[in-house]
Design an enzyme around this catalytic site. Structure first.
Site, PDB file in Angstrom:
ATOM      1  N   GLU A  25       0.728  -1.146   0.048  1.00 55.21           N
ATOM      2  CA  GLU A  25      -0.082  -0.035   0.079  1.00 55.21           C
ATOM      3  C   GLU A  25       0.825   1.367   0.225  1.00 55.21           C
ATOM      4  OE1 GLU A  25      -2.673   0.057   3.327  1.00 55.21           O
ATOM      5  OE2 GLU A  25      -3.683   1.806   2.403  1.00 55.21           O
ATOM      6  N   ASN A 172     -12.483  -1.431  -0.990  1.00 57.57           N
ATOM      7  CA  ASN A 172     -11.700  -1.906   0.090  1.00 57.57           C
ATOM      8  C   ASN A 172     -12.275  -1.724   1.638  1.00 57.57           C
ATOM      9  OD1 ASN A 172      -9.507  -3.161   1.631  1.00 57.57           O
ATOM     10  ND2 ASN A 172      -9.311  -0.745   2.115  1.00 57.57           N
ATOM     11  N   GLU A 173     -12.675  -2.483   2.299  1.00 58.65           N
ATOM     12  CA  GLU A 173     -13.123  -2.018   3.860  1.00 58.65           C
ATOM     13  C   GLU A 173     -14.097  -1.167   3.846  1.00 58.65           C
ATOM     14  OE1 GLU A 173     -10.192  -1.564   6.862  1.00 58.65           O
ATOM     15  OE2 GLU A 173      -9.327  -3.577   6.645  1.00 58.65           O
ATOM     16  N   TYR A 248      -6.427  -9.025  11.602  1.00 55.34           N
ATOM     17  CA  TYR A 248      -5.408  -8.799  11.913  1.00 55.34           C
ATOM     18  C   TYR A 248      -5.033  -9.147  13.261  1.00 55.34           C
ATOM     19  CZ  TYR A 248      -4.285  -5.536   8.084  1.00 55.34           C
ATOM     20  OH  TYR A 248      -4.073  -5.000   6.977  1.00 55.34           O
ATOM     21  N   GLU A 304      -6.170  -9.253   3.586  1.00 53.52           N
ATOM     22  CA  GLU A 304      -5.327  -8.660   4.589  1.00 53.52           C
ATOM     23  C   GLU A 304      -5.177  -9.484   5.846  1.00 53.52           C
ATOM     24  OE1 GLU A 304      -5.703  -4.411   5.328  1.00 53.52           O
ATOM     25  OE2 GLU A 304      -6.425  -4.125   3.332  1.00 53.52           O
ATOM     26  N   GLN A 353       2.337  -6.000   5.551  1.00 51.18           N
ATOM     27  CA  GLN A 353       2.288  -5.923   4.161  1.00 51.18           C
ATOM     28  C   GLN A 353       3.638  -6.265   3.681  1.00 51.18           C
ATOM     29  OE1 GLN A 353       1.124  -1.830   3.281  1.00 51.18           O
ATOM     30  NE2 GLN A 353      -0.910  -1.951   4.060  1.00 51.18           N
TER      31      GLN A 353
HETATM   32  O1  AHR Z   1      -2.943  -2.757   6.135  1.00 52.76           O
HETATM   33  C1  AHR Z   1      -3.415  -1.317   6.723  1.00 52.76           C
HETATM   34  C2  AHR Z   1      -4.724  -1.102   6.734  1.00 52.76           C
HETATM   35  O2  AHR Z   1      -5.433  -2.075   7.427  1.00 52.76           O
HETATM   36  C3  AHR Z   1      -5.417  -1.042   5.430  1.00 52.76           C
HETATM   37  O3  AHR Z   1      -5.044   0.243   4.540  1.00 52.76           O
HETATM   38  C4  AHR Z   1      -6.639  -1.226   5.648  1.00 52.76           C
HETATM   39  O4  AHR Z   1      -7.368  -1.921   4.363  1.00 52.76           O
HETATM   40  C5  AHR Z   1      -6.614  -2.009   7.053  1.00 52.76           C
HETATM   41  O5  AHR Z   1      -7.564  -1.355   7.788  1.00 52.76           O
END
Ligand code: AHR
Length: 500
Positions: A25, A172-173, A248, A304, A353
């Site tokens: 990103e 995205n999101e 995450y 992600e 990432q």
């Molecule tokens: O990876 C960091 C961020 O996490 C990304 O931009 C977003 O899609 C997610 O919330």
């Protein structure tokens, strides 16, 4: 002795190579410095892309790269990033650190990077703040061959030939940074925007990815699918090729997160316990997907995933720069084993990432570059790419420093590649105990065995001063038995065995 049973003749599903995918990103030092240094940089580069980083990623067989975000994608206006560099718009990267984004890395540079890497392309479009026309023209710009305004503009900017877009994310999101939409609203927008993501050539099918849920937001999955699949008879083939999922691991929760390097045994197990939660998420979302798509034609795409710790002290908090230890290696190893085991539904995953951000495989500092423990896991697991997952199971027991965050001591997955070589990957989550593993391999002779291991104490990491503290070593302590093979897996380690 712990029993591992492998039935190499029972093929379960194909492990798509894209499961080993990555994400880059416009965030912190991922694109700029990490990948792209510009043609005039003293750092060795080809057309602006760092040679050291490109070579490391090629060695790891990077299969696919997602770009330009992330949250950045829904504010990205692709026309800002084409044409002469000196004329490109300078903007503020509002999501990530408020720094100036000079758009010197744009569409042409992304495809050049993927050309050098030899990987597939996954473009994430802007549904949150962009128009249907903007998205449609980007697809035309990238992929149309013939007479059209966008194809002419591409040629004017130096690229006559169209490129290949393998995957295209329609937002995205969008439940959050991509527009704060509710599922019904997004789903209607998805239906509209995706209509104009056209395949201009019969043999160039763009796989469309619909924005899926965050963590356990099952209402999002239900809401999006019910609206997407209502009142549309028949839904055309290719209307939706994938549905994403983001997850995450924050050991201390979203607000506090927790240090990347300073943790005790309790936090070690807590982190791994939270990483293992991804299996429950996969099953939960899959159950809903099965209602609409029992044949599993729509892929689950975990585009992600990874650890998200408190950023390194002294760095810009908007840059999400964190170190990477053996704990990250174990998170990667167990997660990839889980993805392999669910490869009937999961067809792509992209760790967040790739360079210098979150659970990166590579860190850079000026001209220096290091491979993280996570890199080494991807490098060991690369043999699973496009191989056949085979039936396997291992005996486990629960371990952990307290009752709340117990984890199984071991995880594994096994595949057979196109040459007939069997690849066994095993993780030992214990910080102190080694386990003797007795693998029963059903109806298969055991030929030459090559092993590699990543092992160290839980805090071990690579730094710019000591880049090779954590690295793979040959592992030859494998004994062939009358039923298969046996070996001892040390505490805190990841093993790959290639068995001919
Ligand atoms: O990876 C960091 C961020 O996490 C990304 O931009 C977003 O899609 C997610 O919330």
């Amino acid at each position: 002795m712990t029993k591992l049973v492998i039935n190499p003749n029972k093929k379960v599903s194909k492990i798509n190579k894209e499961i080993y995918g990555h994400f880059s990103e416009h965030l912190g030092r991922c694109i700029y410095e990490g990948l792209y240094v510009g043609e005039d940089s003293p750092i060795e580069n080809v057309n602006g892309m760092r040679t050291d980083v490109v070579n490391a990623l090629k060695e790891m067989r990077i299969p696919v790269l997602r770009w330009p975000g992330g949250c950045f994608a829904d504010e990205y206006h692709w026309m800002d990033g084409i044409g002469p560099k000196e004329e490109r718009k300078k903007i503020i990267n509002t999501h990530w650190g408020g720094v100036v984004e000079d758009n010197s890395f744009g569409t042409h540079e992304f495809f050049e990077l993927c050309r050098q890497l030899g990987c597939e392309t996954y473009i994430n479009g802007n549904l949150g703040s962009g128009t249907v026309r903007e998205m449609s023209e980007w697809v035309e710009y990238m992929t149309f061959e013939g007479v059209s305004p966008m194809a002419e503009l591409r040629a004017k900017n130096g690229h006559e030939e169209p490129w290949k877009v393998d995957f295209f994310g329609v937002g995205n999101e969008n439940w959050g940074c991509g527009g704060n939409m509710n599922p019904d609203y997004y789903a209607n927008e998805y239906r509209r925007y995706q209509t104009y993501v056209r395949d201009y050539k019969a043999d160039h099918k763009i796989q469309k990815v619909c924005c899926g849920a965050n963590v356990d937001d099952y209402d999002w999955t239900k809401g999006v699918l019910s609206t997407c699949f209502s009142h549309s008879l028949p839904i055309q083939h290719g209307f939706m090729d994938g549905l994403s999922l983001h997850y995450y691991v924050h050991p201390e929760g979203w607000e506090i997160k927790g240090s990347a390097t300073d943790f005790d045994e309790k936090v070690w197990y807590k982190t791994l316990n939270k990483a293992l939660f991804i299996e429950e998420l996969i099953k939960g979302h899959e159950t809903i997907m099965d209602e609409y798509d029992p044949k599993k034609e729509i892929a689950m795409i975990v585009d992600e995933w990874g650890t998200w710790f408190t950023c390194e002290p002294g760095t810009n908090p908007g840059f999400l720069y964190q170190q990477n230890t053996m704990r990250d290696a174990l998170v990667a190893g167990l997660t990839l084993n889980i993805f392999n085991k669910h490869s009937d539904r999961i067809k792509m995953a992209n760790i967040a990432q790739m360079v210098n951000v979150l659970q990166a495989v590579i860190l850079t500092e000026g001209e220096k570059m290091i491979k993280t423990p996570t890199y080494h896991v991807f490098n060991m697991y690369k043999y699973h790419q496009d191989a056949a997952l085979v039936d396997s199971s291992i005996e486990t027991k629960n371990i952990g420093a307290d009752d709340e965050y117990q984890v199984p001591n071991l995880t594994e997955s096994v595949s057979v590649d196109s040459e007939g070589v069997m690849h066994i990957t095993v993780t030992n989550l214990s910080v102190e105990e080694a386990y003797d593993i007795d693998a029963v391999v059903i109806d298969r002779a055991i030929g030459e065995i090559k092993g590699e291991i990543l092992t160290n104490e839980m805090h071990a990491m690579n730094t710019f001063e000591e880049p090779d503290v954590v690295k793979t070593e040959n592992f030859d302590k494998v004994t062939v038995t009358d039923k298969g093979l046996s070996f001892t897996i040390p505490a805190c380690s990841v093993i790959h065995l290639a068995v001919k």
